[in-house]
Motif scaffolding. Sequence first.
Motif, PDB file in Angstrom:
ATOM      1  N   GLU A 145       0.819  -1.206   0.000  1.00  0.00           N
ATOM      2  CA  GLU A 145       0.000   0.000   0.000  1.00  0.00           C
ATOM      3  C   GLU A 145       0.857   1.262   0.000  1.00  0.00           C
ATOM      4  O   GLU A 145       1.338   1.680   1.051  1.00  0.00           O
ATOM      5  N   PRO A 146       1.067   1.874  -1.147  1.00  0.00           N
ATOM      6  CA  PRO A 146       1.770   3.152  -1.166  1.00  0.00           C
ATOM      7  C   PRO A 146       0.823   4.337  -0.918  1.00  0.00           C
ATOM      8  O   PRO A 146      -0.256   4.402  -1.520  1.00  0.00           O
ATOM      9  N   TRP A 147       1.216   5.214  -0.008  1.00  0.00           N
ATOM     10  CA  TRP A 147       0.569   6.521   0.112  1.00  0.00           C
ATOM     11  C   TRP A 147       1.386   7.460  -0.759  1.00  0.00           C
ATOM     12  O   TRP A 147       2.534   7.772  -0.458  1.00  0.00           O
ATOM     13  N   ILE A 148       0.821   7.885  -1.861  1.00  0.00           N
ATOM     14  CA  ILE A 148       1.528   8.691  -2.854  1.00  0.00           C
ATOM     15  C   ILE A 148       1.482  10.143  -2.422  1.00  0.00           C
ATOM     16  O   ILE A 148       0.402  10.758  -2.351  1.00  0.00           O
ATOM     17  N   LEU A 149       2.631  10.692  -2.102  1.00  0.00           N
ATOM     18  CA  LEU A 149       2.700  12.052  -1.580  1.00  0.00           C
ATOM     19  C   LEU A 149       2.465  13.075  -2.686  1.00  0.00           C
ATOM     20  O   LEU A 149       2.906  12.902  -3.823  1.00  0.00           O
ATOM     21  N   ASP A 150       1.768  14.154  -2.318  1.00  0.00           N
ATOM     22  CA  ASP A 150       1.522  15.271  -3.238  1.00  0.00           C
ATOM     23  C   ASP A 150       0.777  14.824  -4.497  1.00  0.00           C
ATOM     24  O   ASP A 150       1.050  15.303  -5.598  1.00  0.00           O
ATOM     25  N   TYR A 151      -0.152  13.900  -4.315  1.00  0.00           N
ATOM     26  CA  TYR A 151      -0.914  13.399  -5.472  1.00  0.00           C
ATOM     27  C   TYR A 151      -2.381  13.272  -5.102  1.00  0.00           C
ATOM     28  O   TYR A 151      -2.725  12.790  -4.022  1.00  0.00           O
ATOM     29  N   GLN A 152      -3.228  13.718  -6.014  1.00  0.00           N
ATOM     30  CA  GLN A 152      -4.665  13.516  -5.881  1.00  0.00           C
ATOM     31  C   GLN A 152      -5.178  12.988  -7.212  1.00  0.00           C
ATOM     32  O   GLN A 152      -4.892  13.559  -8.264  1.00  0.00           O
ATOM     33  N   GLY A 153      -5.913  11.917  -7.158  1.00  0.00           N
ATOM     34  CA  GLY A 153      -6.433  11.344  -8.391  1.00  0.00           C
ATOM     35  C   GLY A 153      -6.978   9.953  -8.132  1.00  0.00           C
ATOM     36  O   GLY A 153      -6.741   9.353  -7.080  1.00  0.00           O
ATOM     37  N   ASP A 154      -7.705   9.449  -9.088  1.00  0.00           N
ATOM     38  CA  ASP A 154      -8.314   8.126  -8.991  1.00  0.00           C
ATOM     39  C   ASP A 154      -7.486   7.141  -9.807  1.00  0.00           C
ATOM     40  O   ASP A 154      -7.419   7.241 -11.035  1.00  0.00           O
ATOM     41  N   LEU A 155      -6.861   6.198  -9.128  1.00  0.00           N
ATOM     42  CA  LEU A 155      -6.012   5.224  -9.797  1.00  0.00           C
ATOM     43  C   LEU A 155      -6.631   3.831  -9.854  1.00  0.00           C
ATOM     44  O   LEU A 155      -5.983   2.895 -10.329  1.00  0.00           O
ATOM     45  N   TYR A 156      -7.867   3.685  -9.401  1.00  0.00           N
ATOM     46  CA  TYR A 156      -8.474   2.359  -9.378  1.00  0.00           C
ATOM     47  C   TYR A 156      -8.508   1.749 -10.779  1.00  0.00           C
ATOM     48  O   TYR A 156      -8.945   2.376 -11.744  1.00  0.00           O
ATOM     49  N   GLY A 157      -8.007   0.515 -10.858  1.00  0.00           N
ATOM     50  CA  GLY A 157      -7.978  -0.173 -12.142  1.00  0.00           C
ATOM     51  C   GLY A 157      -6.775   0.167 -12.996  1.00  0.00           C
ATOM     52  O   GLY A 157      -6.606  -0.409 -14.075  1.00  0.00           O
ATOM     53  N   GLU A 158      -5.913   1.080 -12.521  1.00  0.00           N
ATOM     54  CA  GLU A 158      -4.758   1.519 -13.301  1.00  0.00           C
ATOM     55  C   GLU A 158      -3.497   0.741 -12.868  1.00  0.00           C
ATOM     56  O   GLU A 158      -3.329   0.432 -11.683  1.00  0.00           O
ATOM     57  N   PRO A 159      -2.606   0.462 -13.811  1.00  0.00           N
ATOM     58  CA  PRO A 159      -1.335  -0.164 -13.439  1.00  0.00           C
ATOM     59  C   PRO A 159      -0.346   0.882 -12.937  1.00  0.00           C
ATOM     60  O   PRO A 159      -0.244   1.975 -13.502  1.00  0.00           O
ATOM     61  N   ILE A 160       0.349   0.577 -11.868  1.00  0.00           N
ATOM     62  CA  ILE A 160       1.413   1.453 -11.375  1.00  0.00           C
ATOM     63  C   ILE A 160       2.641   0.595 -11.092  1.00  0.00           C
ATOM     64  O   ILE A 160       2.559  -0.622 -10.948  1.00  0.00           O
ATOM     65  N   ARG A 161       3.776   1.252 -11.043  1.00  0.00           N
ATOM     66  CA  ARG A 161       5.033   0.546 -10.770  1.00  0.00           C
ATOM     67  C   ARG A 161       5.706   1.207  -9.572  1.00  0.00           C
ATOM     68  O   ARG A 161       5.856   2.429  -9.527  1.00  0.00           O
ATOM     69  N   LEU A 162       6.111   0.389  -8.596  1.00  0.00           N
ATOM     70  CA  LEU A 162       6.768   0.876  -7.386  1.00  0.00           C
ATOM     71  C   LEU A 162       8.267   0.642  -7.459  1.00  0.00           C
ATOM     72  O   LEU A 162       8.707  -0.445  -7.862  1.00  0.00           O
ATOM     73  N   GLU A 163       9.045   1.637  -7.063  1.00  0.00           N
ATOM     74  CA  GLU A 163      10.479   1.482  -6.853  1.00  0.00           C
ATOM     75  C   GLU A 163      10.738   1.568  -5.343  1.00  0.00           C
ATOM     76  O   GLU A 163      10.461   2.592  -4.723  1.00  0.00           O
ATOM     77  N   PHE A 164      11.249   0.492  -4.761  1.00  0.00           N
ATOM     78  CA  PHE A 164      11.549   0.477  -3.329  1.00  0.00           C
ATOM     79  C   PHE A 164      12.992   0.946  -3.115  1.00  0.00           C
ATOM     80  O   PHE A 164      13.921   0.356  -3.646  1.00  0.00           O
TER      81      PHE A 164
END
Length: 305
Positions: A247-266
């Motif tokens: 579960e990433p809390w994306i800082l400084d972001y507002q938007g609806d990402l449901y159903g969208e692909p995202i990529r995380l860099e740890f």
Amino acid sequence: MDNKRKVIALGFFDGVHLGHGALLRAVAERARGLDAVPCAFTFDQSPAAALTGRAVPLLTGIEDRKWLMGTLYGTQEVVVAPFGVMRGMDWRDFIAGYLREGLGAVHVVAGHDFRFGRDGEGTPQGLAEECARLGMGCDIIPKVELDGVTISSTHIRALVEAGELEGAARFLGHPHVLSGVVVHGNELGRTLGTPTANLVAPEGVIAPAFGVYAARVLLPGGKSRMAVTNVGVRPTVNASRAGVTVEPWILDYQGDLYGEPIRLEFHKRLRPERKFSGVDELREAILENAAQTRDYFAAKGRAQC
């Protein structure tokens, strides 16, 4: 198959680490000299898992491997072949019929330990000799070491599973990545003022050790944002502790990402996962982790200047 001339790297490429990078850089260089397309050949499943019948956790799914190869090394095409078919093929037929005739390979690049064909009878030496006989080019890349340690997906998996993401990045040559589609969660983060994107990781791909991480999220469209990312079972709000979440809390972001692909860099583990006394204490910890994440990337940016 198309009739483009190709230079092809051969391997499984889990994680696309610096050892794989040596092959892929050689492919790119050969392709420029031969006016050919730089490509990679990989399998649809782990050869080790297929041969032993045991599950082998992976660092990356197919799509992340393709993305890393293209982004970091300029690989233009990735051929994903069924391992079950390849393991039953005569090794010479694999070279002459599949690579040369089927894919249009004019040059191939493999690692020092690459085995292929029926019963693993194909060896790097055999590959080089058969390519020479067929008029194809071939490079065999020796093992790549860092600090006296041979770079391998097995070693890097152990680092990721221990939460040692900065150490893993040294051997990978890039941050550990994990991608998936955002799904609906229980929306507790929204209640706390720290809304998270709930990620479904590809089946069989490992997640880092339970804890909170400074991360970056690559969003649809190519932009990236810092993110405080929890990996684990959320013990403060999940009494059953069932089901691992990312579960990433994306800082400084507002938007609806449901159903969208995202990529995380740890990038860095900030703390282990723990159970707090309640949601107020949990929220304070998340806000502190957000400040740590901002400080981490600010310092990293200064160090790279």
